[in-house]
Design a protein around this motif. Sequence first.
Motif, PDB file in Angstrom:
ATOM      1  N   SER A  92       1.414   9.385  -5.823  1.00 54.91           N
ATOM      2  CA  SER A  92       1.760  10.761  -5.461  1.00 54.91           C
ATOM      3  C   SER A  92       2.833  11.323  -6.386  1.00 54.91           C
ATOM      4  CB  SER A  92       2.250  10.825  -4.014  1.00 54.91           C
ATOM      5  OG  SER A  92       1.236  10.414  -3.136  1.00 54.91           O
ATOM      6  N   VAL A  93       3.840  10.529  -6.678  1.00 61.13           N
ATOM      7  CA  VAL A  93       4.896  10.973  -7.596  1.00 61.13           C
ATOM      8  C   VAL A  93       4.310  11.238  -8.980  1.00 61.13           C
ATOM      9  CG1 VAL A  93       6.991  10.213  -8.799  1.00 61.13           C
ATOM     10  CG2 VAL A  93       6.786   9.901  -6.330  1.00 61.13           C
ATOM     11  N   TYR A  94       3.428  10.372  -9.432  1.00 58.38           N
ATOM     12  CA  TYR A  94       2.785  10.547 -10.732  1.00 58.38           C
ATOM     13  C   TYR A  94       1.981  11.855 -10.779  1.00 58.38           C
ATOM     14  CZ  TYR A  94      -0.201   9.547 -14.756  1.00 58.38           C
ATOM     15  OH  TYR A  94      -0.876   9.620 -15.944  1.00 58.38           O
TER      16      TYR A  94
ATOM     17  N   VAL B 264       0.750   4.154  -2.873  1.00 63.46           N
ATOM     18  CA  VAL B 264       0.437   5.553  -2.568  1.00 63.46           C
ATOM     19  C   VAL B 264       1.590   6.461  -2.980  1.00 63.46           C
ATOM     20  CG1 VAL B 264       0.066   7.180  -0.671  1.00 63.46           C
ATOM     21  CG2 VAL B 264      -1.213   5.046  -0.745  1.00 63.46           C
ATOM     22  N   LEU B 265       2.808   6.042  -2.711  1.00 60.11           N
ATOM     23  CA  LEU B 265       3.973   6.830  -3.094  1.00 60.11           C
ATOM     24  C   LEU B 265       4.066   6.967  -4.611  1.00 60.11           C
ATOM     25  CD1 LEU B 265       6.503   8.318  -2.139  1.00 60.11           C
ATOM     26  CD2 LEU B 265       7.724   6.147  -2.294  1.00 60.11           C
ATOM     27  N   SER B 266       3.833   5.881  -5.333  1.00 61.01           N
ATOM     28  CA  SER B 266       3.872   5.924  -6.801  1.00 61.01           C
ATOM     29  C   SER B 266       2.798   6.860  -7.362  1.00 61.01           C
ATOM     30  CB  SER B 266       3.680   4.523  -7.374  1.00 61.01           C
ATOM     31  OG  SER B 266       4.715   3.679  -6.962  1.00 61.01           O
TER      32      SER B 266
ATOM     33  N   THR C 242       4.292  14.926 -10.667  1.00 60.89           N
ATOM     34  CA  THR C 242       4.980  15.087 -11.954  1.00 60.89           C
ATOM     35  C   THR C 242       4.048  15.714 -12.982  1.00 60.89           C
ATOM     36  OG1 THR C 242       6.375  13.176 -11.463  1.00 60.89           O
ATOM     37  CG2 THR C 242       6.238  13.859 -13.763  1.00 60.89           C
TER      38      THR C 242
ATOM     39  N   GLN D  69       0.829  -1.209   0.000  1.00 57.45           N
ATOM     40  CA  GLN D  69       0.000   0.000   0.000  1.00 57.45           C
ATOM     41  C   GLN D  69       0.862   1.256   0.000  1.00 57.45           C
ATOM     42  OE1 GLN D  69      -2.448  -0.696   3.468  1.00 57.45           O
ATOM     43  NE2 GLN D  69      -4.170  -1.404   2.221  1.00 57.45           N
ATOM     44  N   ALA D  70       1.934   1.257   0.774  1.00 53.09           N
ATOM     45  CA  ALA D  70       2.816   2.422   0.828  1.00 53.09           C
ATOM     46  C   ALA D  70       3.468   2.681  -0.525  1.00 53.09           C
ATOM     47  CB  ALA D  70       3.888   2.228   1.895  1.00 53.09           C
ATOM     48  N   ILE D  71       3.889   1.633  -1.190  1.00 49.81           N
ATOM     49  CA  ILE D  71       4.501   1.791  -2.515  1.00 49.81           C
ATOM     50  C   ILE D  71       3.475   2.304  -3.521  1.00 49.81           C
ATOM     51  CG2 ILE D  71       5.522   0.515  -4.443  1.00 49.81           C
ATOM     52  CD1 ILE D  71       6.934  -1.225  -2.313  1.00 49.81           C
TER      53      ILE D  71
END
Length: 48
Positions: free
Chosen positions: A22-24, A18-20, A27, A14-16
């Motif tokens: 957010s970065v998307y 959400v982080l992905s 960007t 889940q953390a990965i």
Amino acid sequence: MIESVHNRDLPVIQAIAVLSASVYALTNLAADLVAMGLDPRQRSGRFH
């Protein structure tokens, strides 16, 4: 990440995710702001 899936470590997955996401999103926001700064037609909010 592969080990997390095999071990069914849901919080890490889940953390990965959400982080992905957010970065998307950040960007895309940065790209839109750069495009707005480079193209003055987009600043008015009208597309003709």
